[in-house]
Design a protein around this motif. Structure first.
Motif, PDB file in Angstrom:
ATOM      1  N   SER A   1     -30.595   6.597 -13.319  1.00 34.94           N
ATOM      2  CA  SER A   1     -31.488   7.134 -14.352  1.00 34.94           C
ATOM      3  C   SER A   1     -32.485   8.130 -13.780  1.00 34.94           C
ATOM      4  O   SER A   1     -32.960   9.017 -14.487  1.00 34.94           O
ATOM      5  CB  SER A   1     -32.230   6.000 -15.069  1.00 34.94           C
ATOM      6  OG  SER A   1     -33.249   5.459 -14.240  1.00 34.94           O
TER       7      SER A   1
ATOM      8  N   SER B   1     -35.118  13.730 -18.250  1.00 25.47           N
ATOM      9  CA  SER B   1     -35.944  13.238 -19.359  1.00 25.47           C
ATOM     10  C   SER B   1     -36.546  11.865 -19.066  1.00 25.47           C
ATOM     11  O   SER B   1     -37.360  11.371 -19.843  1.00 25.47           O
ATOM     12  CB  SER B   1     -35.117  13.178 -20.652  1.00 25.47           C
ATOM     13  OG  SER B   1     -34.114  12.184 -20.552  1.00 25.47           O
TER      14      SER B   1
ATOM     15  N   GLN C   1     -34.565  18.952  -9.818  1.00 28.72           N
ATOM     16  CA  GLN C   1     -33.340  18.171 -10.014  1.00 28.72           C
ATOM     17  C   GLN C   1     -32.745  17.734  -8.672  1.00 28.72           C
ATOM     18  O   GLN C   1     -32.283  16.606  -8.528  1.00 28.72           O
ATOM     19  CB  GLN C   1     -32.313  18.961 -10.823  1.00 28.72           C
ATOM     20  CG  GLN C   1     -31.115  18.136 -11.237  1.00 28.72           C
ATOM     21  CD  GLN C   1     -31.483  16.893 -12.036  1.00 28.72           C
ATOM     22  OE1 GLN C   1     -32.339  16.932 -12.904  1.00 28.72           O
ATOM     23  NE2 GLN C   1     -30.855  15.779 -11.741  1.00 28.72           N
TER      24      GLN C   1
ATOM     25  N   ASN D   1     -31.893  10.512 -11.956  1.00 27.60           N
ATOM     26  CA  ASN D   1     -31.285  11.839 -12.012  1.00 27.60           C
ATOM     27  C   ASN D   1     -31.442  12.511 -13.375  1.00 27.60           C
ATOM     28  O   ASN D   1     -31.203  13.709 -13.500  1.00 27.60           O
ATOM     29  CB  ASN D   1     -29.803  11.767 -11.648  1.00 27.60           C
ATOM     30  CG  ASN D   1     -29.615  11.568 -10.168  1.00 27.60           C
ATOM     31  OD1 ASN D   1     -30.218  12.256  -9.366  1.00 27.60           O
ATOM     32  ND2 ASN D   1     -28.778  10.623  -9.808  1.00 27.60           N
ATOM     33  N   ASP D   2     -31.835  11.758 -14.379  1.00 28.93           N
ATOM     34  CA  ASP D   2     -32.005  12.297 -15.725  1.00 28.93           C
ATOM     35  C   ASP D   2     -33.394  12.920 -15.848  1.00 28.93           C
ATOM     36  O   ASP D   2     -34.403  12.217 -15.738  1.00 28.93           O
ATOM     37  CB  ASP D   2     -31.832  11.173 -16.749  1.00 28.93           C
ATOM     38  CG  ASP D   2     -31.951  11.633 -18.180  1.00 28.93           C
ATOM     39  OD1 ASP D   2     -32.385  12.786 -18.425  1.00 28.93           O
ATOM     40  OD2 ASP D   2     -31.612  10.839 -19.064  1.00 28.93           O
TER      41      ASP D   2
END
Length: 67
Positions: free
Chosen positions: A54, A59, A15, A56-57
């Motif tokens: 995005s 998924s 992350q 950082n997401d």
């Protein structure tokens, strides 16, 4: 990716790596904009911002630029 980071002695979490990647892309937009596959990200600064957000997401699958 966690296993690859560990094998290389990395101490950064996936992350945190995503966050650093997003920040770096934003700070160096002109160097990467032509390699982004997402058309909407190339068409406007707002689109590029959304693209970087995005990343950082967890998924969201990384594109060629993030690899």
């Amino acid at each position: 990716m966690s296993d690859q980071l560990k094998r290389c002695g990395g101490t950064i979490s996936p992350q945190d790596l995503r966050a650093k990647t997003s920040k770096y892309l934003l700070e160096h937009r002109d160097e990467f904009i032509n390699y982004i596959e997402d058309d909407s990200a190339r068409e406007s600064p707002d689109g590029f911002q959304k693209y970087c957000d995005s990343i950082n997401d967890p998924s969201v699958w990384g594109g060629q630029v993030e690899k």
